[in-house]
Design a protein around this motif. Structure first.
Motif, PDB file in Angstrom:
ATOM      1  N   ARG A 395      41.165  48.663  34.808  1.00  0.00           N
ATOM      2  CA  ARG A 395      40.130  49.186  34.016  1.00  0.00           C
ATOM      3  C   ARG A 395      40.348  48.533  32.435  1.00  0.00           C
ATOM      4  O   ARG A 395      39.480  47.936  32.021  1.00  0.00           O
ATOM      5  CB  ARG A 395      40.219  50.630  33.775  1.00  0.00           C
ATOM      6  N   GLU A 396      41.604  48.301  32.173  1.00  0.00           N
ATOM      7  CA  GLU A 396      42.105  47.939  30.817  1.00  0.00           C
ATOM      8  C   GLU A 396      41.788  46.471  30.506  1.00  0.00           C
ATOM      9  O   GLU A 396      41.941  46.225  29.290  1.00  0.00           O
ATOM     10  CB  GLU A 396      43.370  48.300  30.438  1.00  0.00           C
ATOM     11  N   ARG A 397      41.587  45.740  31.516  1.00  0.00           N
ATOM     12  CA  ARG A 397      41.626  44.081  31.359  1.00  0.00           C
ATOM     13  C   ARG A 397      40.372  43.809  30.805  1.00  0.00           C
ATOM     14  O   ARG A 397      39.168  44.355  31.398  1.00  0.00           O
ATOM     15  CB  ARG A 397      42.144  43.557  32.773  1.00  0.00           C
ATOM     16  N   GLY A 398      40.269  42.741  30.163  1.00  0.00           N
ATOM     17  CA  GLY A 398      39.163  42.087  29.853  1.00  0.00           C
ATOM     18  C   GLY A 398      38.957  40.768  30.744  1.00  0.00           C
ATOM     19  O   GLY A 398      39.320  40.442  31.921  1.00  0.00           O
ATOM     20  N   ASP A 399      38.343  39.672  30.104  1.00  0.00           N
ATOM     21  CA  ASP A 399      38.261  38.507  30.599  1.00  0.00           C
ATOM     22  C   ASP A 399      39.539  37.806  31.302  1.00  0.00           C
ATOM     23  O   ASP A 399      40.480  37.986  30.560  1.00  0.00           O
ATOM     24  CB  ASP A 399      37.654  37.247  29.764  1.00  0.00           C
ATOM     25  N   ILE A 400      39.498  37.280  32.421  1.00  0.00           N
ATOM     26  CA  ILE A 400      40.647  36.681  32.997  1.00  0.00           C
ATOM     27  C   ILE A 400      40.427  35.093  33.155  1.00  0.00           C
ATOM     28  O   ILE A 400      39.539  34.585  33.445  1.00  0.00           O
ATOM     29  CB  ILE A 400      40.657  37.282  34.555  1.00  0.00           C
ATOM     30  N   ALA A 401      41.572  34.613  32.614  1.00  0.00           N
ATOM     31  CA  ALA A 401      41.704  32.916  32.449  1.00  0.00           C
ATOM     32  C   ALA A 401      42.058  32.606  33.891  1.00  0.00           C
ATOM     33  O   ALA A 401      42.825  33.150  34.943  1.00  0.00           O
ATOM     34  CB  ALA A 401      42.623  32.567  31.541  1.00  0.00           C
ATOM     35  N   ALA A 402      41.710  31.259  34.157  1.00  0.00           N
ATOM     36  CA  ALA A 402      42.218  30.765  35.492  1.00  0.00           C
ATOM     37  C   ALA A 402      43.635  30.644  35.590  1.00  0.00           C
ATOM     38  O   ALA A 402      44.155  30.403  34.758  1.00  0.00           O
ATOM     39  CB  ALA A 402      41.548  29.366  35.684  1.00  0.00           C
ATOM     40  N   GLY A 403      44.050  31.090  36.855  1.00  0.00           N
ATOM     41  CA  GLY A 403      45.602  31.181  36.903  1.00  0.00           C
ATOM     42  C   GLY A 403      46.088  32.424  36.604  1.00  0.00           C
ATOM     43  O   GLY A 403      47.443  32.802  37.242  1.00  0.00           O
ATOM     44  N   GLU A 404      45.436  33.326  36.122  1.00  0.00           N
ATOM     45  CA  GLU A 404      46.182  34.528  35.807  1.00  0.00           C
ATOM     46  C   GLU A 404      46.099  35.538  37.247  1.00  0.00           C
ATOM     47  O   GLU A 404      45.548  35.399  38.082  1.00  0.00           O
ATOM     48  CB  GLU A 404      45.287  35.641  34.800  1.00  0.00           C
ATOM     49  N   ASP A 405      47.323  36.361  37.293  1.00  0.00           N
ATOM     50  CA  ASP A 405      47.582  37.190  38.466  1.00  0.00           C
ATOM     51  C   ASP A 405      46.275  38.302  38.448  1.00  0.00           C
ATOM     52  O   ASP A 405      46.077  38.894  37.871  1.00  0.00           O
ATOM     53  CB  ASP A 405      48.878  37.840  38.287  1.00  0.00           C
ATOM     54  N   ILE A 406      45.791  38.406  39.685  1.00  0.00           N
ATOM     55  CA  ILE A 406      44.922  39.364  40.074  1.00  0.00           C
ATOM     56  C   ILE A 406      45.312  40.032  41.365  1.00  0.00           C
ATOM     57  O   ILE A 406      46.053  39.484  42.083  1.00  0.00           O
ATOM     58  CB  ILE A 406      43.476  38.713  40.003  1.00  0.00           C
ATOM     59  N   GLU A 407      44.533  41.054  41.471  1.00  0.00           N
ATOM     60  CA  GLU A 407      44.894  41.976  42.843  1.00  0.00           C
ATOM     61  C   GLU A 407      43.625  41.629  43.810  1.00  0.00           C
ATOM     62  O   GLU A 407      42.497  41.766  43.396  1.00  0.00           O
ATOM     63  CB  GLU A 407      44.856  43.361  42.725  1.00  0.00           C
ATOM     64  N   VAL A 408      44.156  41.044  45.004  1.00  0.00           N
ATOM     65  CA  VAL A 408      42.838  41.138  45.985  1.00  0.00           C
ATOM     66  C   VAL A 408      42.986  41.869  47.119  1.00  0.00           C
ATOM     67  O   VAL A 408      44.170  41.874  47.805  1.00  0.00           O
ATOM     68  CB  VAL A 408      43.152  39.548  46.370  1.00  0.00           C
ATOM     69  N   ILE A 409      42.106  42.596  47.664  1.00  0.00           N
ATOM     70  CA  ILE A 409      42.018  43.491  48.536  1.00  0.00           C
ATOM     71  C   ILE A 409      41.191  43.125  49.963  1.00  0.00           C
ATOM     72  O   ILE A 409      39.811  43.131  49.842  1.00  0.00           O
ATOM     73  CB  ILE A 409      41.750  44.899  48.246  1.00  0.00           C
ATOM     74  N   PRO A 410      41.937  42.625  50.989  1.00  0.00           N
ATOM     75  CA  PRO A 410      40.852  42.045  52.174  1.00  0.00           C
ATOM     76  C   PRO A 410      40.344  43.302  52.759  1.00  0.00           C
ATOM     77  O   PRO A 410      40.829  44.451  52.528  1.00  0.00           O
ATOM     78  CB  PRO A 410      42.127  41.616  53.047  1.00  0.00           C
ATOM     79  N   PHE A 411      39.061  43.226  53.134  1.00  0.00           N
ATOM     80  CA  PHE A 411      38.264  44.280  53.537  1.00  0.00           C
ATOM     81  C   PHE A 411      39.104  44.858  54.933  1.00  0.00           C
ATOM     82  O   PHE A 411      39.228  44.041  55.688  1.00  0.00           O
ATOM     83  CB  PHE A 411      36.740  43.637  53.957  1.00  0.00           C
ATOM     84  N   ASP A 412      38.720  46.130  55.093  1.00  0.00           N
ATOM     85  CA  ASP A 412      39.252  46.816  56.217  1.00  0.00           C
ATOM     86  C   ASP A 412      38.020  46.785  57.344  1.00  0.00           C
ATOM     87  O   ASP A 412      37.003  46.176  57.200  1.00  0.00           O
ATOM     88  CB  ASP A 412      39.783  48.137  55.904  1.00  0.00           C
ATOM     89  N   ARG A 413      38.357  47.255  58.554  1.00  0.00           N
ATOM     90  CA  ARG A 413      37.582  47.059  59.577  1.00  0.00           C
ATOM     91  C   ARG A 413      36.308  48.023  59.405  1.00  0.00           C
ATOM     92  O   ARG A 413      35.283  47.768  60.331  1.00  0.00           O
ATOM     93  CB  ARG A 413      38.171  47.635  60.733  1.00  0.00           C
ATOM     94  N   TRP A 414      36.280  49.060  58.507  1.00  0.00           N
ATOM     95  CA  TRP A 414      35.095  49.968  58.192  1.00  0.00           C
ATOM     96  C   TRP A 414      34.122  48.855  57.218  1.00  0.00           C
ATOM     97  O   TRP A 414      33.100  49.245  57.355  1.00  0.00           O
ATOM     98  CB  TRP A 414      35.434  51.126  57.193  1.00  0.00           C
ATOM     99  N   MET A 415      34.305  47.925  56.661  1.00  0.00           N
ATOM    100  CA  MET A 415      33.547  47.212  55.768  1.00  0.00           C
ATOM    101  C   MET A 415      33.254  45.924  56.332  1.00  0.00           C
ATOM    102  O   MET A 415      32.037  45.392  56.268  1.00  0.00           O
ATOM    103  CB  MET A 415      34.221  46.804  54.403  1.00  0.00           C
ATOM    104  N   ILE A 416      34.064  45.277  57.150  1.00  0.00           N
ATOM    105  CA  ILE A 416      33.808  43.752  57.334  1.00  0.00           C
ATOM    106  C   ILE A 416      32.858  43.728  58.782  1.00  0.00           C
ATOM    107  O   ILE A 416      33.188  44.567  59.543  1.00  0.00           O
ATOM    108  CB  ILE A 416      35.165  42.833  57.509  1.00  0.00           C
TER     109      ILE A 416
END
Length: 416
Positions: A395-416
């Motif tokens: 919530r508190e983050r603004g624009d993200i530059a290339a190479g910055e650390d981010i959280e990635v959540i793979p879809f679970d079986r309910w979504m994919i």
């Protein structure tokens, strides 16, 4: 970054994590157990703990086809010979003693005689008449699956609240369990609200669109094993909405509606909900999906999803679905989350937790790589259909530059 910067977009909106905690705390599992044969229990939620009444396997057995040996030394060396005195197949055990220096022909899964203390695979020995010559040294215990080495009698095997997957059903079968106590699936009433909405197959009048949110939500509910009471499309009319709410509350364990929860002149859901029930939550610091609502109609939990397709799907997935699972008695499970470098610059304003859509793939050299879609409109369902992961930006983050650390959540079986 100052606190005013953090909330500059939506200072009064409830943070996602706080909202989810409140939602989960507001629902209590419905305790409605029923018995089902395991053949019909796939994806049901267990209503009891399962302890094993037997050892699995129930006897020492061979891990491969070969010869079960009685070794009276620390190790049988290459070239040592054993006399074959019998045989054992799965379900047909050898009867009688096996003396030191003797062996029996044995098949995978067959019971190993108590006198035998090792099995050598058939490819590692040669047979001459009734004599086996081993071509590789073998020690006591080799290639024997011991009684109870998978599950021991009395072990806790499955917990109340676990969802029965194919493997878990297999475990139940291996214990000889033919019937289990599970929670009766929820019945969820589902409808969409909007004068502009048309069902697929109907003529599309000027200014109208085909309604898709019910199909996304109903599909996820069906994957959860829940029963769906589909009430269709309800017009933007307070009387019609009130009737739909009351019908749903009288027939279902929970209510899900998409549309009508924003602030437009035709968005009547909040007023109707306040009349026939209660409004406990309204608007969240999430993108897409700010106009999310939660309340109760005659005590029945109600989840109001935004009308925009991606907003509806994501808020249902992230907020309503965990609550419905708890209501159905299911234990919560933490999903997979990865930390990766942003492959490109990502635009974002501080103030709301952002669920952008992307695709995880493997590069030709086997490295995990991420693509973040350029189009992230809440009205676009095509990018969600093409995605297999969320890029969750705090919530508190603004624009993200290339190479910055981010959280990635793979879809679970309910979504994919």
């Amino acid at each position: 970054m100052s606190s005013s910067d953090i909330t500059c977009e939506a200072p009064s909106l409830k943070p996602l994590e706080e909202a989810l905690t409140e939602l989960l705390n507001s629902v209590t599992p419905l305790s409605r157990p029923e018995h089902r044969p395991i053949q019909g229990a796939l994806d049901c939620v267990l209503a009891e703990d399962i302890h094993s009444s037997i050892d699995v396997p129930g006897f020492d057995n061979s891990a491969m086809d070969g010869y079960a040996l009685n070794i009276d030394t620390e190790q049988a060396e290459t070239g040592q010979e054993f006399k074959v005195i019998g045989q054992a197949f799965a379900g047909q055990s050898h009867q009688g003693a096996v003396a030191a220096g003797e062996c029996i022909r044995i098949m995978t899964g067959a019971e190993v005689p108590s006198d035998c203390n090792a099995v050598i695979m058939q490819e590692q020995c040669s047979l001459d008449g009734e004599t086996v010559r081993i071509e590789k040294s073998v020690s006591p215990g080799n290639n024997i699956r011991r009684r109870g080495n998978d599950i021991s009698k009395g072990d806790s095997v499955l917990k109340q609240g676990q969802r029965l997957s194919p493997a878990k059903l297999g475990v139940l079968a291996s214990l000889g369990v033919a019937e289990v106590q599970v929670y009766k699936p929820l019945t969820v009433a589902l409808f969409a609200s909007g004068d502009e909405l048309r069902s697929p197959g109907e003529p599309l009048d000027a200014g109208c669109i085909y309604e898709s949110n019910r199909f996304v939500v109903q599909s996820m509910l069906q994957r959860l094993g829940m029963k769906v009471l589909n009430l269709g499309i309800i017009k933007d009319d307070p009387v019609a909405l009130e009737q739909a709410f009351l019908q749903a509350a009288g027939a279902a364990d929970a209510i899900v509606c998409s549309g009508g929860v924003s602030v437009g002149d035709a968005d009547h859901t909040k007023n109707v909900l306040a009349k026939v029930g209660q409004v406990d939550m309204w608007k969240l610091a999430i993108k897409p999906g700010k106009p999310f609502a939660f309340g109760r109609v005659q005590g029945v939990p109600f989840f109001g999803l935004p009308g925009n397709p991606s907003s509806a799907a994501i808020t249902f997935h992230q907020l309503a679905l965990p609550c419905l699972c708890k209501l159905n008695g299911e234990l919560s499970e933490s999903g997979m989350s990865l930390r990766m470098a942003a492959p490109r610059a990502i635009r974002k304003r501080p103030g709301r937790t952002d669920f952008q859509r992307g695709v995880l793939t493997y590069s030709p050299d086997g490295q995990l790589q991420l693509e973040v879609f350029g189009q992230q409109s809440s009205g676009m369902l095509s990018t969600l259909a093409a995605a297999n992961c969320y890029i969750k930006i705090e919530r508190e983050r603004g624009d993200i530059a290339a190479g910055e650390d981010i959280e990635v959540i793979p879809f679970d079986r309910w979504m994919i």
